[in-house]
Structure formats: C-alpha cells, structure tokens
Design a protein around this motif. Structure first.
Motif, PDB file in Angstrom:
ATOM      1  N   ILE A 219       0.874  -1.182   0.000  1.00 28.69           N
ATOM      2  CA  ILE A 219       0.000   0.000   0.000  1.00 28.69           C
ATOM      3  C   ILE A 219       0.909   1.229   0.000  1.00 28.69           C
ATOM      4  O   ILE A 219       1.472   1.597   1.026  1.00 28.69           O
ATOM      5  N   SER A 220       1.043   1.855  -1.155  1.00 29.44           N
ATOM      6  CA  SER A 220       2.025   2.935  -1.302  1.00 29.44           C
ATOM      7  C   SER A 220       1.414   4.327  -1.299  1.00 29.44           C
ATOM      8  O   SER A 220       2.145   5.315  -1.194  1.00 29.44           O
ATOM      9  N   THR A 221       0.094   4.448  -1.435  1.00 25.54           N
ATOM     10  CA  THR A 221      -0.539   5.767  -1.480  1.00 25.54           C
ATOM     11  C   THR A 221      -1.614   5.878  -0.405  1.00 25.54           C
ATOM     12  O   THR A 221      -2.148   4.868   0.070  1.00 25.54           O
ATOM     13  N   ILE A 222      -1.934   7.113  -0.043  1.00 22.46           N
ATOM     14  CA  ILE A 222      -2.989   7.345   0.939  1.00 22.46           C
ATOM     15  C   ILE A 222      -4.326   6.878   0.387  1.00 22.46           C
ATOM     16  O   ILE A 222      -5.161   6.333   1.121  1.00 22.46           O
ATOM     17  N   GLY A 223      -4.552   7.058  -0.916  1.00 20.31           N
ATOM     18  CA  GLY A 223      -5.806   6.630  -1.516  1.00 20.31           C
ATOM     19  C   GLY A 223      -6.015   5.133  -1.410  1.00 20.31           C
ATOM     20  O   GLY A 223      -7.142   4.665  -1.165  1.00 20.31           O
ATOM     21  N   ALA A 224      -4.937   4.362  -1.592  1.00 23.97           N
ATOM     22  CA  ALA A 224      -5.058   2.904  -1.484  1.00 23.97           C
ATOM     23  C   ALA A 224      -5.404   2.497  -0.054  1.00 23.97           C
ATOM     24  O   ALA A 224      -6.189   1.565   0.165  1.00 23.97           O
ATOM     25  N   PHE A 225      -4.826   3.180   0.916  1.00 19.06           N
ATOM     26  CA  PHE A 225      -5.158   2.893   2.308  1.00 19.06           C
ATOM     27  C   PHE A 225      -6.594   3.293   2.615  1.00 19.06           C
ATOM     28  O   PHE A 225      -7.311   2.600   3.348  1.00 19.06           O
ATOM     29  N   ALA A 226      -7.050   4.411   2.035  1.00 16.82           N
ATOM     30  CA  ALA A 226      -8.415   4.875   2.283  1.00 16.82           C
ATOM     31  C   ALA A 226      -9.453   3.899   1.737  1.00 16.82           C
ATOM     32  O   ALA A 226     -10.578   3.820   2.255  1.00 16.82           O
ATOM     33  N   MET A 227      -9.098   3.134   0.697  1.00 18.68           N
ATOM     34  CA  MET A 227     -10.042   2.198   0.104  1.00 18.68           C
ATOM     35  C   MET A 227     -10.282   0.967   0.969  1.00 18.68           C
ATOM     36  O   MET A 227     -11.259   0.240   0.758  1.00 18.68           O
ATOM     37  N   MET A 228      -9.413   0.729   1.944  1.00 24.66           N
ATOM     38  CA  MET A 228      -9.632  -0.399   2.849  1.00 24.66           C
ATOM     39  C   MET A 228     -10.864  -0.125   3.718  1.00 24.66           C
ATOM     40  O   MET A 228     -11.150   1.034   4.067  1.00 24.66           O
ATOM     41  N   SER A 229     -11.577  -1.164   4.063  1.00 23.28           N
ATOM     42  CA  SER A 229     -12.741  -0.977   4.926  1.00 23.28           C
ATOM     43  C   SER A 229     -12.289  -0.676   6.336  1.00 23.28           C
ATOM     44  O   SER A 229     -11.247  -1.170   6.794  1.00 23.28           O
ATOM     45  N   VAL A 230     -13.056   0.129   7.044  1.00 20.32           N
ATOM     46  CA  VAL A 230     -12.685   0.496   8.402  1.00 20.32           C
ATOM     47  C   VAL A 230     -12.682  -0.733   9.313  1.00 20.32           C
ATOM     48  O   VAL A 230     -11.915  -0.804  10.286  1.00 20.32           O
ATOM     49  N   ARG A 231     -13.504  -1.724   9.005  1.00 17.45           N
ATOM     50  CA  ARG A 231     -13.518  -2.951   9.822  1.00 17.45           C
ATOM     51  C   ARG A 231     -12.186  -3.686   9.695  1.00 17.45           C
ATOM     52  O   ARG A 231     -11.626  -4.152  10.690  1.00 17.45           O
ATOM     53  N   ASP A 232     -11.668  -3.784   8.470  1.00 22.82           N
ATOM     54  CA  ASP A 232     -10.375  -4.449   8.278  1.00 22.82           C
ATOM     55  C   ASP A 232      -9.257  -3.682   8.978  1.00 22.82           C
ATOM     56  O   ASP A 232      -8.359  -4.279   9.581  1.00 22.82           O
TER      57      ASP A 232
END
Length: 550
Positions: A219-232
C-alpha cells in the motif's frame, strides 16, 4: 515568501469568492508552515542574515538546515563533520525547543493581528479558520497572500495551504496548494502513504511503524489505504490506524471522543506579585501545569487543545490556543506556557512593540478539548532497536506521565559522572531537569574501577576467606593478606552459603578509608564456581559485593 497555488491535479483555481458560496466553506482551514523552523529560529536568535547557512544538530546529526545550507549540499541526518565539510562557512547550533517556541511567538502575533483566532500546532506550524476571514478580505487567495506577506516582512519564509480538514491543510501548506471545497479526498489520494506520519504534531509516534507496515503490504498511497474498509483496519492494525484511516478519507482528524472541557478544569491564578520576568513566568507555568494535570487526572480526562491567556495589571490580554495530536503532559503544558510568555515578555517582533503594557497579573489555563485519560497510557513496546528515536520518545512520554502522577523526583535519569566506583560514576537527575553530573567525568580519578563496569549494583556483606578459613584483608601495601579461595555470605540467620573462587584479580587500592584513616579501601574482581562474576569492595575492614557482571 511562497505563493499559494491550486493543486495541479485538481484543476484551475476558483474565481474569487466562489469558495465561499457554500455553507461548507465556513469550516475551511488555512495552515501556515515555516520550513526548517529550528534552523530559522536559531538564525533569528543569533541575529544572522537570511542568506547565511545554518544547521541545527541533535546527537551530532543535522535535524534541520536552512535553504542556503541545503544549496551547499547539507542534508538532514548528516553527521556534523560531514555537514561542515560540505559547507565550511555554515553556523552550527544545538537544538533548543524553548528557543523555537519563543522565537515563533512574534510570528503568531503577526497572524493574530489579521485573523484573531489562531491555533499553534507546534513552533513553525499554525492554523486559522479561513471561512469568515476569507470573506472579509475578499477570497481565500487574498487572505493567504496577506498572511504570507505579513510574516515574510519579518524575514521568515512561510508557505500556506487551504483545505476543508486540518490534516489536508497542513499537507497542502507544505506544497503551497489550494484544495477546493470537497476536494480533500482527491488531493490525498495520490500522495505517498508516508505523508500520514510526516507531521509529528498530528500523528501518534507509532504512526511511523504503521506506515512501514503498509509499505511492506504494497500500500504505497494514501488513496489505497483509504479504500480499505474500516472494519479491516480496526481488526488488523493498532488503534491509531483507525485515526489515520479517517484522515486518509478526509474525515475530521479529531477522534469522536473529543468533548468540551468542564468549567471546573479551568485554572485561574492571580499573580502576587505580578510577573514581569521570564524565569518567574517559567516557574509559575510549571506549577500551574502540574495543577492542571491533577485536575484532569481527577476527572479521568486528558487535554488535547489548551488556551493560555495572560492579563496584565492594565487589562491587556494575550491568548494563544495550542493543539496537539497527543494529550498534553505536565511537561508539554509547561513548555507551551513558557514559550508563549517568554516570546511576549521579551517582545521579539521586529518593527512593533509587542511587550505587555504592565506586569502580568492573571494567568488562565482553559482546556478547550479533552479526551479520556486512557489516551495517556503509552506503550513501551517496539522493534527493540536501541537507537530508534520513536521508541525513545514513547518511553519518555510514559515516564512523564508517571512523573505527573507520583511527583517530580519519582522519575530519575542517570547521567555519567566522575568517580572511582560504579555507583560514584552515575548521577541521578529528575526527568525534565538539566542533566548535569555532580562530578566531572573528564577529571583524573586515580584508583578508579577498571573496565568492564558491573551491570547490577548492590551492597551485600560477605566474607573473603583463605584455604584455612581465615578472613582475608587488604594490607597497608594494597595487597591481600592471604590468597583468597572462598567467599561466604549469610543467607539467613542460621545458615551460611559459600562459593569457591575460580579466578580473582586485584585488589586495586582506591585511597584511605574515610571511616578508618589507618585502613585502606580497595576493589577486587572474582569469578565464582557457578560462573558468576562479582565486583568486591573492601572498606572498614570488611567486604561487600558491590556489583554483579552480566
């Protein structure tokens, strides 16, 4: 001076006044960031010209350097000798948090003249609400230009950024970008994930570990991290990852547990006599910080945003609001009180008389935002590397918390000192005080203990015996009265334990005995039959185990 530009990936700038058309613009935030502030503050304090290269060092490494020094090849992390070889004419100064805070106060005063509501995140970084101020000056671009020009007039380089959320505005300030309303998520999407931990005033110290873990996961960008579900995120990472995930999604950066502070947490102190000296203000600030910490602890709360207000005898008021990512400890609170009052009392702002019109008669501390006291429970776990600065900072904050609960002398740090014995070579100093040794370690110490030094210190009485069971002493010539073969220690009132000696070295005389001028003090090293190595000390015609080697 830096111009405010619209982020290229977000399109062209809005026409003047367009960003104020919606109700969301009322919550717009403007951040002003002074690059390499420790170096700038050091140059201002030393009255150096702006073009002169300056570097600030900590632990013999560069932690900040001015633009002229960077042009000469100096970089953060360089050792002192390497940096000086790259730029011989550069001025090198030690880091000083109090200097950084004191010199930043005139900058805050300049901004407060134009926008009264100012929040200081740390020396070198502040934020202001941009909605109403932008309407007053015309639009957001005009507001930023006026603030940058006002600060730059004092010889301070500054960059500005505007966004909907605090975290986005701080990142935008580092690039001098204008993020249109509703564009925070798009602005953050392509930024590297490391930006989540780039600003220490808005991130937990453990955020660096989270960033490294995300990179290893691809996960290299903030956008990719933001796409993860908050539960995960909540189930796979630490608690701070949830806060970072909210920031990545351009949600409000404050945890939902933030609440308005109860009125009984406000501290008002009438100064008798009034204060007009910096040392008096610093001493009072420390006392009030401890009092505030006590009230917060009794209320099971911790402060994340604090307003410090000073009122003079003639009614002049001086207030600043300090915002922190982590709850303020007593030490951090005292530092902020000192920075604010020292900057005001010394009146360091060029071209203006910012000194108080009379001595300070009232000091008021008002917690603006508090969270649960559990937020102050810092972990000491980490990767175990002895030189990891993040682990050291987390440990320091935990010790400050213990000090706030148990008193100033409850936490003491060792300082290398001068002396002959291992206990003499350490001076214990309370956390937060100047770490000065009681004896000069560089002075000659005849009869000092040879290396290595024992890891554990004690004072357990023993007997040293020869092969006939006769006690062994140290003679006036500094030698053993007989060859030692056994040491004996009383394990309880009825039984004694004995160990055979495999090896011994010494004794090394260390001078006359203070209790017996005719006797001698000495030390010896022995190896027992169970493989333990001990340091023995002879004094007052008896032996003790002074240390254990590990």
């Amino acid at each position: 001076m830096s111009e405010l530009t619209t982020a290229p990936e977000l399109g062209s700038p809005e026409p003047p006044g367009a960003s104020q058309a919606s109700g969301a613009s009322e919550k717009r935030i403007l951040a002003l960031w002074c690059p390499d502030w420790p170096a700038t503050a050091a140059a201002i304090a030393a009255d150096l010209p702006p073009h002169h290269p300056v570097a600030v060092l900590h632990a013999n490494r560069v932690v900040a350097c001015s633009a002229p020094a960077r042009m000469a090849g100096v970089r953060r992390g360089m050792r002192k000798r390497q940096a000086q070889s790259a730029c011989p004419e550069m001025t090198v100064m030690a880091g000083d948090d109090h200097r950084d805070g004191r010199v930043f106060e005139p900058v805050v005063a300049v901004v407060a003249d134009l926008v009264p509501v100012v929040e200081v995140l740390r020396p070198g970084l502040l934020v202001v609400p941009a909605g109403r101020a932008a309407r007053y000056f015309g639009d957001e671009h005009v507001l930023v230009e006026k603030l940058i020009d006002a600060v730059a007039a004092g010889g301070v380089e500054v960059q500005g950024g505007i966004a909907d959320e605090l975290f986005t505005a701080v990142l935008a300030a580092r690039g001098g970008h204008h993020v249109p309303p509703g564009g925070d998520a798009a602005y953050l999407a392509d930024r590297p994930v490391g930006d989540l931990a780039v600003e220490p005033s808005l991130s937990d110290p453990a955020r660096v570990e989270l960033v490294e873990l995300l990179r290893r996961l691809g996960i290299s960008t903030i956008g990719a991290f933001a796409m993860m579900s908050v539960r995960d995120v909540a189930t796979r990472f630490a608690a701070d990852a949830v806060v970072a995930h909210r920031l990545a999604n351009a949600a409000p950066g404050r945890p939902p547990s933030g609440q308005v502070a109860p009125a009984d947490l406000i501290i008002e102190h009438r100064c008798d006599p009034p204060i007009d000296r910096v040392d008096s203000a610093a001493f009072l600030g420390r006392r009030l910080a401890d009092e505030l910490a006590g009230r917060l602890a009794a209320a099971s709360a911790a402060c994340t945003r604090l307003t410090v207000e000073a009122v003079t005898e003639r009614g002049q008021r001086h207030a600043r609001t300090w915002r922190c990512a982590q709850p303020l400890t007593p030490e951090a609170t005292a530092d902020r009180i000192r920075w604010q009052l020292e900057g005001w009392l010394t009146g360091g702002r060029p071209g203006a008389d910012d000194r108080p019109d009379s001595p300070v008669a009232l000091l008021r501390l008002e917690p603006i935002e508090v969270v649960g006291a559990g937020t102050l429970q810092y972990s000491l776990s980490g990767n175990g590397l002895p030189e990891d600065p993040e682990i050291g900072e987390r440990a320091r904050r935990a010790l400050v918390r213990v000090q706030g609960l148990l008193g100033g002398d409850a936490v003491q740090l060792p300082v290398t000192s001068g002396g002959r014995g291992p206990a003499d070579q350490i001076t214990l100093v309370a956390l937060g005080e100047e770490r000065l040794p009681s004896r000069d370690p560089a002075a000659p110490w005849p009869g000092g203990l040879p290396q290595p030094t024992p890891a554990v210190l004690m004072a357990t009485p023993i007997q040293v015996l020869d092969m006939l069971g006769t006690p062994v002493e140290v003679t006036g010539r500094g030698g053993f009265s007989a060859e030692p073969t056994t040491i004996q220690m009383a394990s309880d009132g009825r039984r004694r334990r004995s160990w055979e000696l495999r090896w011994w070295a010494g004794p090394w005389p260390s001078g006359l005995d203070d209790d017996d001028p005719t006797g001698m003090t000495a030390r010896a090293q022995v190896l027992l039959d169970d493989s333990r190595a001990l340091l023995l000390r002879y004094r007052a015609r008896s032996w003790v185990v002074e240390g254990v080697y590990e």
